[in-house]
Motif scaffolding. Structure first.
Motif, PDB file in Angstrom:
ATOM      1  N   ALA A  40       0.810  -1.193  -0.026  1.00  0.00           N
ATOM      2  CA  ALA A  40       0.035   0.019  -0.290  1.00  0.00           C
ATOM      3  C   ALA A  40       0.753   1.240   0.016  1.00  0.00           C
ATOM      4  O   ALA A  40       1.957   1.285   0.385  1.00  0.00           O
ATOM      5  N   GLU A  41       0.299   2.312  -0.520  1.00  0.00           N
ATOM      6  CA  GLU A  41       0.840   3.738  -0.523  1.00  0.00           C
ATOM      7  C   GLU A  41       0.612   4.356   0.894  1.00  0.00           C
ATOM      8  O   GLU A  41      -0.561   4.091   1.506  1.00  0.00           O
ATOM      9  N   PRO A  42       1.590   5.108   1.408  1.00  0.00           N
ATOM     10  CA  PRO A  42       1.366   5.562   2.939  1.00  0.00           C
ATOM     11  C   PRO A  42       0.477   6.998   2.487  1.00  0.00           C
ATOM     12  O   PRO A  42       0.556   7.609   1.552  1.00  0.00           O
ATOM     13  N   SER A  43      -0.163   7.378   3.689  1.00  0.00           N
ATOM     14  CA  SER A  43      -0.836   8.547   3.574  1.00  0.00           C
ATOM     15  C   SER A  43      -0.015   9.754   4.392  1.00  0.00           C
ATOM     16  O   SER A  43       0.941   9.162   5.204  1.00  0.00           O
ATOM     17  N   SER A  54      11.580   5.115   3.709  1.00  0.00           N
ATOM     18  CA  SER A  54      10.961   4.433   2.494  1.00  0.00           C
ATOM     19  C   SER A  54      10.940   2.818   2.887  1.00  0.00           C
ATOM     20  O   SER A  54       9.875   2.124   2.720  1.00  0.00           O
ATOM     21  N   THR A  55      12.144   2.278   3.615  1.00  0.00           N
ATOM     22  CA  THR A  55      11.810   0.841   3.968  1.00  0.00           C
ATOM     23  C   THR A  55      10.911   0.287   5.089  1.00  0.00           C
ATOM     24  O   THR A  55      10.088  -0.305   5.013  1.00  0.00           O
ATOM     25  N   LEU A  56      10.814   1.326   5.990  1.00  0.00           N
ATOM     26  CA  LEU A  56       9.799   1.226   7.053  1.00  0.00           C
ATOM     27  C   LEU A  56       8.282   1.261   6.720  1.00  0.00           C
ATOM     28  O   LEU A  56       7.570   0.541   7.118  1.00  0.00           O
ATOM     29  N   LEU A  57       8.337   2.481   5.919  1.00  0.00           N
ATOM     30  CA  LEU A  57       6.898   2.440   5.378  1.00  0.00           C
ATOM     31  C   LEU A  57       6.359   1.382   4.357  1.00  0.00           C
ATOM     32  O   LEU A  57       5.260   0.878   4.550  1.00  0.00           O
ATOM     33  N   ASP A  58       7.413   0.872   3.599  1.00  0.00           N
ATOM     34  CA  ASP A  58       6.998  -0.430   2.847  1.00  0.00           C
ATOM     35  C   ASP A  58       6.744  -1.546   3.488  1.00  0.00           C
ATOM     36  O   ASP A  58       6.256  -2.545   3.011  1.00  0.00           O
ATOM     37  N   HIS A  59       7.523  -1.558   4.761  1.00  0.00           N
ATOM     38  CA  HIS A  59       7.067  -2.750   5.877  1.00  0.00           C
ATOM     39  C   HIS A  59       5.854  -2.596   6.646  1.00  0.00           C
ATOM     40  O   HIS A  59       5.655  -3.368   7.795  1.00  0.00           O
ATOM     41  N   GLY A  60       5.105  -1.412   6.605  1.00  0.00           N
ATOM     42  CA  GLY A  60       3.846  -1.066   7.214  1.00  0.00           C
ATOM     43  C   GLY A  60       3.943  -0.585   8.320  1.00  0.00           C
ATOM     44  O   GLY A  60       2.896  -0.318   9.286  1.00  0.00           O
ATOM     45  N   ASP A  73      -2.254  -0.265   4.531  1.00  0.00           N
ATOM     46  CA  ASP A  73      -2.198  -1.446   5.383  1.00  0.00           C
ATOM     47  C   ASP A  73      -1.128  -1.346   6.584  1.00  0.00           C
ATOM     48  O   ASP A  73      -0.270  -2.019   6.478  1.00  0.00           O
ATOM     49  N   TRP A  74      -1.611  -0.674   7.405  1.00  0.00           N
ATOM     50  CA  TRP A  74      -0.662  -0.357   8.509  1.00  0.00           C
ATOM     51  C   TRP A  74      -0.576  -1.534   9.432  1.00  0.00           C
ATOM     52  O   TRP A  74      -1.419  -2.434   9.862  1.00  0.00           O
ATOM     53  N   ASN A  75       0.651  -1.889  10.101  1.00  0.00           N
ATOM     54  CA  ASN A  75       0.860  -3.048  10.623  1.00  0.00           C
ATOM     55  C   ASN A  75       0.661  -2.992  12.263  1.00  0.00           C
ATOM     56  O   ASN A  75       0.960  -3.993  13.044  1.00  0.00           O
ATOM     57  N   HIS A  76       0.150  -1.744  12.714  1.00  0.00           N
ATOM     58  CA  HIS A  76      -0.206  -1.399  13.853  1.00  0.00           C
ATOM     59  C   HIS A  76       0.949  -1.229  14.924  1.00  0.00           C
ATOM     60  O   HIS A  76       0.873  -1.112  16.099  1.00  0.00           O
ATOM     61  N   THR A  77       2.065  -0.879  14.388  1.00  0.00           N
ATOM     62  CA  THR A  77       3.349  -0.501  15.130  1.00  0.00           C
ATOM     63  C   THR A  77       3.601   0.997  14.625  1.00  0.00           C
ATOM     64  O   THR A  77       3.538   1.342  13.578  1.00  0.00           O
ATOM     65  N   VAL A  78       3.638   1.993  15.613  1.00  0.00           N
ATOM     66  CA  VAL A  78       3.993   3.124  15.426  1.00  0.00           C
ATOM     67  C   VAL A  78       5.479   3.677  15.988  1.00  0.00           C
ATOM     68  O   VAL A  78       5.706   3.243  17.002  1.00  0.00           O
ATOM     69  N   LEU A  79       6.311   4.320  15.052  1.00  0.00           N
ATOM     70  CA  LEU A  79       7.454   4.695  15.541  1.00  0.00           C
ATOM     71  C   LEU A  79       7.675   6.101  15.838  1.00  0.00           C
ATOM     72  O   LEU A  79       7.256   7.002  14.841  1.00  0.00           O
ATOM     73  N   LEU A  80       7.914   6.366  16.916  1.00  0.00           N
ATOM     74  CA  LEU A  80       7.904   7.914  17.307  1.00  0.00           C
ATOM     75  C   LEU A  80       9.542   8.442  17.148  1.00  0.00           C
ATOM     76  O   LEU A  80      10.392   8.093  18.203  1.00  0.00           O
ATOM     77  N   TYR A  81       9.970   9.154  16.258  1.00  0.00           N
ATOM     78  CA  TYR A  81      11.227   9.639  15.953  1.00  0.00           C
ATOM     79  C   TYR A  81      11.510  11.028  16.561  1.00  0.00           C
ATOM     80  O   TYR A  81      10.753  11.924  16.272  1.00  0.00           O
ATOM     81  N   TYR A 134       3.842  18.623  13.525  1.00  0.00           N
ATOM     82  CA  TYR A 134       4.250  17.400  13.595  1.00  0.00           C
ATOM     83  C   TYR A 134       4.049  16.891  11.924  1.00  0.00           C
ATOM     84  O   TYR A 134       3.472  17.406  11.201  1.00  0.00           O
ATOM     85  N   VAL A 135       4.608  15.861  11.818  1.00  0.00           N
ATOM     86  CA  VAL A 135       4.462  15.044  10.659  1.00  0.00           C
ATOM     87  C   VAL A 135       4.086  13.358  10.795  1.00  0.00           C
ATOM     88  O   VAL A 135       4.782  12.683  11.878  1.00  0.00           O
ATOM     89  N   MET A 136       3.165  12.854  10.015  1.00  0.00           N
ATOM     90  CA  MET A 136       2.904  11.557  10.310  1.00  0.00           C
ATOM     91  C   MET A 136       2.693  10.931   8.926  1.00  0.00           C
ATOM     92  O   MET A 136       2.093  11.405   7.933  1.00  0.00           O
ATOM     93  N   ASP A 137       3.368   9.767   8.691  1.00  0.00           N
ATOM     94  CA  ASP A 137       3.161   8.785   7.468  1.00  0.00           C
ATOM     95  C   ASP A 137       2.726   7.455   8.066  1.00  0.00           C
ATOM     96  O   ASP A 137       3.264   6.963   8.889  1.00  0.00           O
ATOM     97  N   VAL A 138       1.461   7.283   7.515  1.00  0.00           N
ATOM     98  CA  VAL A 138       0.631   6.014   7.803  1.00  0.00           C
ATOM     99  C   VAL A 138       0.143   5.086   6.437  1.00  0.00           C
ATOM    100  O   VAL A 138      -0.462   5.729   5.770  1.00  0.00           O
ATOM    101  N   PRO A 139       0.750   4.084   6.469  1.00  0.00           N
ATOM    102  CA  PRO A 139       0.382   3.161   5.391  1.00  0.00           C
ATOM    103  C   PRO A 139      -1.036   2.651   5.530  1.00  0.00           C
ATOM    104  O   PRO A 139      -1.643   2.725   6.281  1.00  0.00           O
TER     105      PRO A 139
END
Length: 444
Positions: free
Chosen positions: A19-22, A72-78, A41-49, A34-39
């Protein structure tokens, strides 16, 4: 044991989603962006950087990943990726932790509660991440602090004072350039200019180079500081000293210009060197042998210069300012969630010995099972490959999923990094840093 994510694991990392992220941007009540990128097909883990230091006057933008490649890698992995700018620049720990927690709250409001939240960050953001692990750890399944100021705020500003004090005392005798209680940037930059000129002049003589090496040793500035250059041979003290000189110019800038910003936040000087034994500090330095060799070559008495440092007028701290930096931010050594830290061995800005300081605090607090540390053989500050960062994050994810740490040794982390980033050269190694020169923490 925490519930496993309802996703497929491939050697520990999530299988990519299609899926493409929003993308969402906004502003917190504090004024932080703030900025948020959410696929989708989210895997329900969120990473707070948590991002690194932004000096006053530098654009302060929200960030949710340390690099485009990791994003890019982490968004591709949900994964969902979030982060804020913090409401202020400079030594903004007072604002950064609440702004990061508010960003997580805003994410929950918009997208619902994640199964897991993981905190991660680089440089000052690594320090913020460790602060989140200690103060808000129950909100996170794990944390990854990369190239962080793991020595804590008081220790950082104390030890940043030491090389600058040595430069003024040994290379600019008679100078009255202020090192603390800096009222404004003009004053700070005046001291930067004077001491930088003294360092540059010192490079012209063997005696000056030896004294520069001594100043660098008090901060444990390593021999290899630039990842674009080869690592000096163990006995190539001339190249090591040249690298340290170039890094020490930066240390003088940070130790005065950035200190002035920190003093503004703290309301005074949070550092001191009263009672400090510089002879003992050199004896524990990771580059002590280099200093001894260069002094012998120059025909200088190291004992005499150490005596000069011992008898030079010392600097005292403002207790209220120390109290501010204790709060914003000095560590207890009591993380409330599993924490992995990673650091390059050739970090001149935040020398790797900071990791020893935090490990000691955790040990005294009895929380060793929550902490793992790993090291990368490379010059530079935060000069990790994407694969090295992703491999470390994968280890934290494994600990969050299973309740057990995976193998975080160098062979396992390098293998994971090669799998995740096959085009780069990865360099985790077995390493134990020397003691931190001026430890200060709240462990008990």
């Amino acid at each position: 044991m925490k519930t496993l994510l309802a996703v497929t694991l491939v050697a520990g990392l999530l299988t990519p989603t299609a899926a493409e992220p929003s993308h969402v941007e906004g502003q917190l009540p504090s004024g932080a962006a703030y900025v948020m990128d959410v696929p989708a097909d989210w895997n329900h883990t969120v990473l707070l950087y948590s991002h690194g230091y932004a000096p006053d006057g530098v654009p302060n933008v929200a960030q949710n990943a340390p690099s485009d490649a990791t994003r890019s890698t982490l968004l591709d992995h949900g994964y969902a990726l979030i982060g804020s700018s913090y409401a202020e620049t400079g030594w903004a720990l007072e604002k950064a932790l609440p702004d990061q927690m508010s960003t997580l709250d805003e994410f929950v409001r918009r997208f619902g509660s994640p199964r897991q939240a993981i905190a991660w960050g680089t440089s000052l953001g690594g320090m913020i991440t460790t602060g989140l692990a200690e103060r808000h750890g129950r909100r996170f399944a794990g944390a990854l602090a990369m190239c962080g100021l793991e020595q804590g705020g008081v220790a950082n500003w104390n030890n940043t004072l030491d090389p600058v004090f040595a430069v003024r005392t040994l290379l600019a005798p008679g100078s009255t350039a202020p090192l603390v209680d800096l009222p404004d940037q003009a004053t700070a930059l005046g001291s930067v200019g004077e001491l930088s000129a003294a360092l540059t002049a010192a490079q012209a003589t063997p005696q000056g180079r030896a004294r520069t090496a001594l100043a660098a040793a008090l901060h444990n500035i390593p021999a290899w500081t630039d990842p674009s250059l080869p690592e000096p041979a163990p006995d190539d003290y001339d190249t090591a000293q040249r690298n340290q000189y170039q890094s020490l110019i930066g240390t003088v800038y940070v130790g005065l210009s950035w200190r002035q910003e920190a003093e503004t936040w703290a309301g005074g000087n949070p550092s001191w060197n009263t009672g400090v034994d510089y002879t003992g500090m050199l004896a524990r330095s990771s580059v002590r042998t280099e200093v001894e060799v260069l002094y012998a070559r120059a025909g200088l008495s190291l004992a005499a210069d150490l005596a000069t440092l011992a008898h030079a007028p010392r600097l005292s701290a403002d207790p209220a300012a120390v109290g501010y930096v204790v709060q914003n931010l000095t560590f207890t050594g009591r993380p409330e969630t599993p924490l992995l830290t990673i650091h390059t061995t050739g970090d001149a800005l935040v020398p790797v010995q900071a990791e020893h300081a935090y490990a000691d605090a955790v040990h005294r607090s009895g929380r060793d099972p929550l902490l793992r540390q790993a090291f990368v053989r490379r010059g530079g500050h935060c000069s990790f490959t994407a694969g090295e960062m992703l491999a470390a994050l994968e280890a934290v994810q494994h600990r969050a999923n299973t309740g057990f740490w995976p193998d975080t040794g160098p062979n396992a982390l390098n293998a994971a990094a090669r799998r995740l980033d096959p085009d780069a050269t990865h360099a985790y190694l077995a390493y134990r840093p020397a003691p931190y020169p001026r430890p200060f923490d709240l462990a008990r």
